[in-house]
Structure formats: structure tokens, C-alpha cells
Scaffold this active site. Structure first.
Site, PDB file in Angstrom:
ATOM      1  N   ARG A   7       0.817  -1.229   0.000  1.00 38.60           N
ATOM      2  CA  ARG A   7       0.000   0.000   0.000  1.00 38.60           C
ATOM      3  C   ARG A   7       0.844   1.269   0.000  1.00 38.60           C
ATOM      4  O   ARG A   7       0.455   2.266   0.632  1.00 38.60           O
ATOM      5  CB  ARG A   7      -0.945   0.041   1.202  1.00 38.60           C
ATOM      6  CG  ARG A   7      -2.106  -0.910   1.117  1.00 38.60           C
ATOM      7  CD  ARG A   7      -3.203  -0.401   0.189  1.00 38.60           C
ATOM      8  NE  ARG A   7      -4.158  -1.478  -0.049  1.00 38.60           N
ATOM      9  CZ  ARG A   7      -5.287  -1.622   0.632  1.00 38.60           C
ATOM     10  NH1 ARG A   7      -5.639  -0.732   1.524  1.00 38.60           N
ATOM     11  NH2 ARG A   7      -6.088  -2.633   0.368  1.00 38.60           N
ATOM     12  N   ARG A  12      -3.937   6.260   0.626  1.00 41.39           N
ATOM     13  CA  ARG A  12      -4.541   7.475   1.194  1.00 41.39           C
ATOM     14  C   ARG A  12      -3.700   8.243   2.198  1.00 41.39           C
ATOM     15  O   ARG A  12      -4.077   9.339   2.588  1.00 41.39           O
ATOM     16  CB  ARG A  12      -5.882   7.100   1.831  1.00 41.39           C
ATOM     17  CG  ARG A  12      -6.967   6.871   0.803  1.00 41.39           C
ATOM     18  CD  ARG A  12      -8.159   6.196   1.412  1.00 41.39           C
ATOM     19  NE  ARG A  12      -7.758   4.890   1.925  1.00 41.39           N
ATOM     20  CZ  ARG A  12      -8.571   4.056   2.539  1.00 41.39           C
ATOM     21  NH1 ARG A  12      -9.811   4.395   2.766  1.00 41.39           N
ATOM     22  NH2 ARG A  12      -8.121   2.876   2.965  1.00 41.39           N
ATOM     23  N   ASP A  39      -6.254  -3.569  -7.677  1.00 40.13           N
ATOM     24  CA  ASP A  39      -6.798  -4.198  -6.477  1.00 40.13           C
ATOM     25  C   ASP A  39      -6.951  -5.681  -6.740  1.00 40.13           C
ATOM     26  O   ASP A  39      -7.098  -6.099  -7.894  1.00 40.13           O
ATOM     27  CB  ASP A  39      -8.154  -3.590  -6.098  1.00 40.13           C
ATOM     28  CG  ASP A  39      -8.480  -3.885  -4.638  1.00 40.13           C
ATOM     29  OD1 ASP A  39      -7.991  -3.152  -3.765  1.00 40.13           O
ATOM     30  OD2 ASP A  39      -9.169  -4.884  -4.375  1.00 40.13           O
ATOM     31  N   TYR A  44     -14.265 -12.573  -0.090  1.00 42.22           N
ATOM     32  CA  TYR A  44     -15.034 -11.404  -0.528  1.00 42.22           C
ATOM     33  C   TYR A  44     -16.199 -11.808  -1.428  1.00 42.22           C
ATOM     34  O   TYR A  44     -17.277 -11.226  -1.374  1.00 42.22           O
ATOM     35  CB  TYR A  44     -14.115 -10.424  -1.264  1.00 42.22           C
ATOM     36  CG  TYR A  44     -13.133  -9.752  -0.334  1.00 42.22           C
ATOM     37  CD1 TYR A  44     -13.530  -8.667   0.437  1.00 42.22           C
ATOM     38  CD2 TYR A  44     -11.829 -10.210  -0.204  1.00 42.22           C
ATOM     39  CE1 TYR A  44     -12.644  -8.046   1.314  1.00 42.22           C
ATOM     40  CE2 TYR A  44     -10.935  -9.596   0.661  1.00 42.22           C
ATOM     41  CZ  TYR A  44     -11.349  -8.515   1.421  1.00 42.22           C
ATOM     42  OH  TYR A  44     -10.483  -7.914   2.282  1.00 42.22           O
TER      43      TYR A  44
HETATM   44  O1  CP3 Z   1       0.269   0.423  -3.319  1.00 41.53           O
HETATM   45  C1  CP3 Z   1      -0.144  -0.757  -3.402  1.00 41.53           C
HETATM   46  O2  CP3 Z   1       0.075  -1.637  -2.557  1.00 41.53           O
HETATM   47  C2  CP3 Z   1      -0.845  -1.180  -4.683  1.00 41.53           C
HETATM   48  C3  CP3 Z   1      -2.251  -1.240  -4.702  1.00 41.53           C
HETATM   49  C4  CP3 Z   1      -3.078  -2.197  -3.864  1.00 41.53           C
HETATM   50  C5  CP3 Z   1      -4.361  -1.815  -3.389  1.00 41.53           C
HETATM   51  N1  CP3 Z   1      -4.960  -2.906  -2.844  1.00 41.53           N
HETATM   52  C6  CP3 Z   1      -4.902  -0.458  -3.504  1.00 41.53           C
HETATM   53  C7  CP3 Z   1      -6.045  -0.066  -2.683  1.00 41.53           C
HETATM   54  C8  CP3 Z   1      -2.904  -3.545  -3.532  1.00 41.53           C
HETATM   55  C9  CP3 Z   1      -1.713  -4.437  -3.751  1.00 41.53           C
HETATM   56  C10 CP3 Z   1      -4.115  -3.980  -2.892  1.00 41.53           C
HETATM   57  C11 CP3 Z   1      -4.351  -5.357  -2.445  1.00 41.53           C
HETATM   58  C12 CP3 Z   1      -5.566  -5.670  -1.694  1.00 41.53           C
HETATM   59  N2  CP3 Z   1      -6.826  -5.171  -1.871  1.00 41.53           N
HETATM   60  C13 CP3 Z   1      -5.654  -6.649  -0.661  1.00 41.53           C
HETATM   61  C14 CP3 Z   1      -4.513  -7.519  -0.201  1.00 41.53           C
HETATM   62  C15 CP3 Z   1      -3.614  -6.819   0.740  1.00 41.53           C
HETATM   63  C16 CP3 Z   1      -4.242  -6.539   2.079  1.00 41.53           C
HETATM   64  O3  CP3 Z   1      -4.466  -5.343   2.353  1.00 41.53           O
HETATM   65  O4  CP3 Z   1      -4.527  -7.479   2.826  1.00 41.53           O
HETATM   66  C17 CP3 Z   1      -6.974  -6.681  -0.209  1.00 41.53           C
HETATM   67  C18 CP3 Z   1      -7.518  -7.547   0.908  1.00 41.53           C
HETATM   68  C19 CP3 Z   1      -7.715  -5.748  -0.974  1.00 41.53           C
HETATM   69  C20 CP3 Z   1      -9.173  -5.443  -0.896  1.00 41.53           C
HETATM   70  C21 CP3 Z   1      -9.429  -4.054  -0.500  1.00 41.53           C
HETATM   71  N3  CP3 Z   1      -9.236  -2.966  -1.322  1.00 41.53           N
HETATM   72  C22 CP3 Z   1      -9.911  -3.583   0.733  1.00 41.53           C
HETATM   73  C23 CP3 Z   1     -10.259  -4.457   1.923  1.00 41.53           C
HETATM   74  C24 CP3 Z   1     -10.021  -2.191   0.645  1.00 41.53           C
HETATM   75  C25 CP3 Z   1     -10.642  -1.258   1.643  1.00 41.53           C
HETATM   76  C26 CP3 Z   1      -9.842  -1.087   2.856  1.00 41.53           C
HETATM   77  C27 CP3 Z   1      -8.824  -0.006   2.695  1.00 41.53           C
HETATM   78  O5  CP3 Z   1      -7.670  -0.197   3.103  1.00 41.53           O
HETATM   79  O6  CP3 Z   1      -9.213   1.038   2.163  1.00 41.53           O
HETATM   80  C28 CP3 Z   1      -9.532  -1.822  -0.645  1.00 41.53           C
HETATM   81  C29 CP3 Z   1      -9.402  -0.441  -1.178  1.00 41.53           C
HETATM   82  C30 CP3 Z   1      -8.040  -0.026  -1.651  1.00 41.53           C
HETATM   83  N4  CP3 Z   1      -7.166  -0.802  -2.356  1.00 41.53           N
HETATM   84  C31 CP3 Z   1      -7.483   1.276  -1.499  1.00 41.53           C
HETATM   85  C32 CP3 Z   1      -6.241   1.265  -2.162  1.00 41.53           C
HETATM   86  C33 CP3 Z   1      -5.294   2.417  -2.351  1.00 41.53           C
HETATM   87  C34 CP3 Z   1      -8.158   2.479  -0.830  1.00 41.53           C
HETATM   88  C35 CP3 Z   1      -9.085   3.023  -1.823  1.00 41.53           C
HETATM   89  C36 CP3 Z   1      -9.493   4.430  -1.593  1.00 41.53           C
HETATM   90  O7  CP3 Z   1     -10.441   4.635  -0.817  1.00 41.53           O
HETATM   91  O8  CP3 Z   1      -8.914   5.307  -2.236  1.00 41.53           O
END
Ligand code: CP3
Length: 355
Positions: free
Chosen positions: A27, A31, A77, A153
């Protein structure tokens, strides 16, 4: 495929000598960065951001403009795959949701593998564009969710249930769960291979929820399918190995078995000491991790101390360590704290190697 000018990350994954411990953060684009929030506001929704290759490329590069990171990760994602299967991804206040979760036997039987060059074309375009923008500086990491984590999910459809539906199905209708998981495994194999063909230098499988399973269920419902994916991945492109990383959050008890699943590196969360992990599996795989992401909320002095402690715990001579957090960067992390972390990893690990 040319090697990036800085290939420290790729060498560390293959347990080759490096001058310092390479570092990137799960990540790292997100944000906690004001410039990310700015871009995201312009687009409106997070899925729309992922679906725009040029904006996905822009945000993937944002953390690299600020910090001396040794790798970029594709901005996307894990839930793009079930979305492309027709489940209808959207984000509520609580997190990711699906309009059509997998609840009926009929829907599970009808589940089909999406063409990575069809509904997932935008991801491949983001890979191509990001790889081009990196201009041979650092490697680009591709990724996907593990079949089990995706299923969490897909079956629940909304956050907050502790996966009760999927876990019930595991015990009542394992045949249906296996049907979902084998479709997911095939989908992820094709998806990652398409990312490799589009130009990623390494791939990572995120098994964020595998740790909620019993040992026997983890083996049968998560690890077996990750092993299947790794067996089907393109391992070399233009004569270069494409290293793979497997990260099971909460998988510390099962490191030996995970290390034998065909990956080059294991991702570690923060609940296990990296030195102990190295003694258990360090001859077989590289290790990536494992600083508690909460450390980044603390003072710079604490960040320096805790970062050095992970490097000391890994120990000499230091090959086969990719520094990372044990999970993603918290959205409440002050951006300047990340610079302290990255600089400490580089400077201190270099010093340890010179000793
Ligand atoms: O910078 C990076 O790592 C690359 C991008 C990336 C995102 N998600 C962007 C993202 C990667 C590699 C992921 C993987 C991901 N997504 C996982 C596996 C890693 C982990 O966190 O366990 C999972 C479970 C998800 C599913 C997911 N996507 C969730 C549960 C959420 C909401 C919770 C949160 O942290 O906001 C997301 C949204 C998400 N994915 C955001 C980002 C930047 C936030 C989106 C926003 O509101 O702008």
C-alpha cells in the site's frame, strides 16, 4: 526484457548478494499520501481510478517520487478479478462489496474464468503504461489475491461478517468451495501470466485471510490452490526469472509448508520474528517483511529503532531480505515518517554489510 538499473529487489528475492536491503511497502500508493487523495478526488471512485491506466500509472509512481523505494507495485486491487467475473464490485463506507455475491449453488456452478485481455484489459494497459513510465529505473511488481482470499469477498459480499458464510460452506458444502477455488486459481494463473507478458518483473499473491483457517483447512482450501497457481506461472521471460512472493497474513505457524509451495519468497506479517523465520526457512526462500505498520504512527526515533531491530534480527550476511511492513501502510501514517523508514533501511543495512 531489460533488467532495471536498480535490480536490488529482484536479486534479494533470488537470494543473490545485494549491497543493502531493498525496501518497498505494501500500500505504498494510498490514502496516507495527499497527492493520492488529490488524484482520487479528481476521478471520483477508487474502482474508476483502477480502471484508468494513465491515472493508475500516475498514483503508482507517486511514492517513488517521494522516497528511495526499490520497487514499484502496480496500482490496482485484488478484487478486479471477481469484478471481471460479473460480481459487481463497489465500495461502501465499510469497504469492498459485491452486488451479486456467490450465495446460490447455481451461481457457483456458472462462475467462469475471465479473459485477462477482455474485461481485465485495463489492468494490462496499466502494467504497460507503468512499466514504460518507470523507464528502467526499478522493477514493477504485479499481484493478485489468493483464491481463498478472493472467495472470502465473493461469498460474503460485504465486510464485517468474519467470513461466517464461507467458513460454514467449507464444512457443509466443501464441493462448492472447491468449485469456486479452482475457478479462482485458473483465473489468477491467467491473470498473473498476462501481467508477466505485459511487463511485470515479479509477482505477489496476497492471501490476506488464509490465517483465519484451521491448519488442515488452510492446507486444503488455501495453500493447495496457491501451489496450483505457482505451478502454472510463467517462470522466465527473456531469460530472466520472474520471482514470486506468497504472503499469508497470519501464516507464521505454517512457514515450512508455505516455503515449499513453489514460491521464491515468503511475505511475513509482524507476529513472527524475522530471525526465527529465517532459521526455519531461510535456506529455501527469501523473506519479505515484517515491521508492524503501527510503528510508522510513532515518533521518528521509534521508527529508526524498530527498523534497525528488524534488520538486526534478520542478521548477517543479509542476502534474501526484502524489507517491508507486515501489512499495508495505514492511511493515518504521516508521509514524512515513511522517508525515515526508507532511509534507515538503506543506510543501516549497508552499514551491517560493511561490518
Ligand atoms: O500500493 C499498493 O500496494 C498497490 C495497490 C493495492 C491496493 N490494494 C490499492 C487499494 C494492492 C496491492 C491492494 C491489495 C488488496 N486489496 C488486498 C490484499 C492486501 C491486504 O491489504 O490485505 C486486499 C484484501 C484488498 C481489498 C481491498 N481494497 C480492501 C479491503 C479495501 C478497503 C480497505 C482499505 O484499506 O481502504 C480496498 C481499497 C483499496 N485498495 C485502497 C487502495 C489504495 C483504498 C481506496 C481508496 O479509498 O482510495
Amino acid at each position: 526484457m531489460n533488467r532495471p538499473a536498480n535490480d536490488t529487489f529482484l536479486r534479494a528475492l533470488l537470494r543473490q548478494p545485494t549491497e543493502y536491503a531493498p525496501v518497498w511497502l505494501m500500500r505504498q500508493a494510498g490514502r496516507y499520501l495527499p497527492e493520492y487523495c488529490e488524484t482520487r478526488k479528481r476521478v471520483g471512485s477508487f474502482p474508476d481510478l483502477c480502471k484508468s491506466p494513465s491515472l493508475a500509472c500516475e498514483v503508482a509512481l507517486q511514492p517513488l517520487a517521494r522516497y528511495r523505494l526499490d520497487a514499484a507495485i502496480l496500482f490496482s486491487d485484488i478484487l478486479t478479478v471477481p469484478d471481471a467475473m460479473g460480481l459487481g464490485l463497489y465500495f461502501s463506507e465499510k469497504g469492498p462489496c459485491f452486488e451479486r455475491p456467490l450465495r446460490e449453488e447455481r451461481a457457483i456452478r456458472d462462475l467462469a474464468v475471465p479473459d485477462p485481455h477482455g474485461p481485465l484489459r485495463y489492468v494490462m494497459d496499466a502494467v504497460t503504461e507503468t512499466r514504460r513510465a518507470l523507464a528502467g529505473s526499478v522493477p514493477l511488481i504485479g499481484f493478485a489475491g489468493s483464491p481463498f482470499t478472493l472467495a472470502c469477498y465473493m461469498v460474503e459480499g460485504e465486510p464485517g461478517s468474519e467470513f461466517a458464510r464461507l467458513k460454514t460452506m467449507i464444512y457443509d458444502r466443501p464441493d462448492l468451495v472447491h468449485r469456486i477455488l479452482s475457478t479462482n486459481a485458473e483465473a489468477v494463473t491467467e491473470y498473473l501470466n498476462a501481467q508477466i507478458e505485459s511487463g511485470v518483473h515479479a509477482v505477489m499473491l496476497f492471501d490476506s485471510w488464509g490465517g483465519c483457517l484451521s491448519e488442515a483447512a488452510y492446507r486444503e482450501f488455501s495453500l493447495a490452490y496457491m501451489r496450483r497457481i505457482l505451478g502454472g506461472l510463467i517462470r522466465e521471460r527473456d531469460g530472466q526469472r520472474i520471482p514470486s512472493i506468497v504472503f499469508t497474513k497470519g501464516g507464521g505457524l505454517w512457514l515450512e509448508e508455505i516455503a515449499a509451495c513453489g514460491c521464491d519468497a515468503l511475505g511475513l506479517d509482524w507476529t513472527i520474528g524475522i530471525g526465527a523465520a529465517r532459521r526455519r526457512v531461510g535456506e529455501r526462500v527469501a523473506l519479505q517483511g515484517n515491521l508492524d505498520p503501527s510503528v510508522l504512527l510513532a515518533s521518528p526515533d521509534a521508527i529508526i529503532r524498530e527498523t534497525r531491530a528488524v534488520l538486526d534480527d534478520f542478521g548477517a550476511p543479509g542476502t534474501g531480505h526484502v524489507f517491508n511492513l507486515g501489512h499495508g501502510v495505514s492511511r493515518f501514517t504521516p508521509p514524512e515518517h515513511v522517508a525515515v523508514l526508507v532511509d534507515t533501511v538503506h543506510d543501516y543495512s549497508r552499514r551491517l554489510r560493511e561490518k
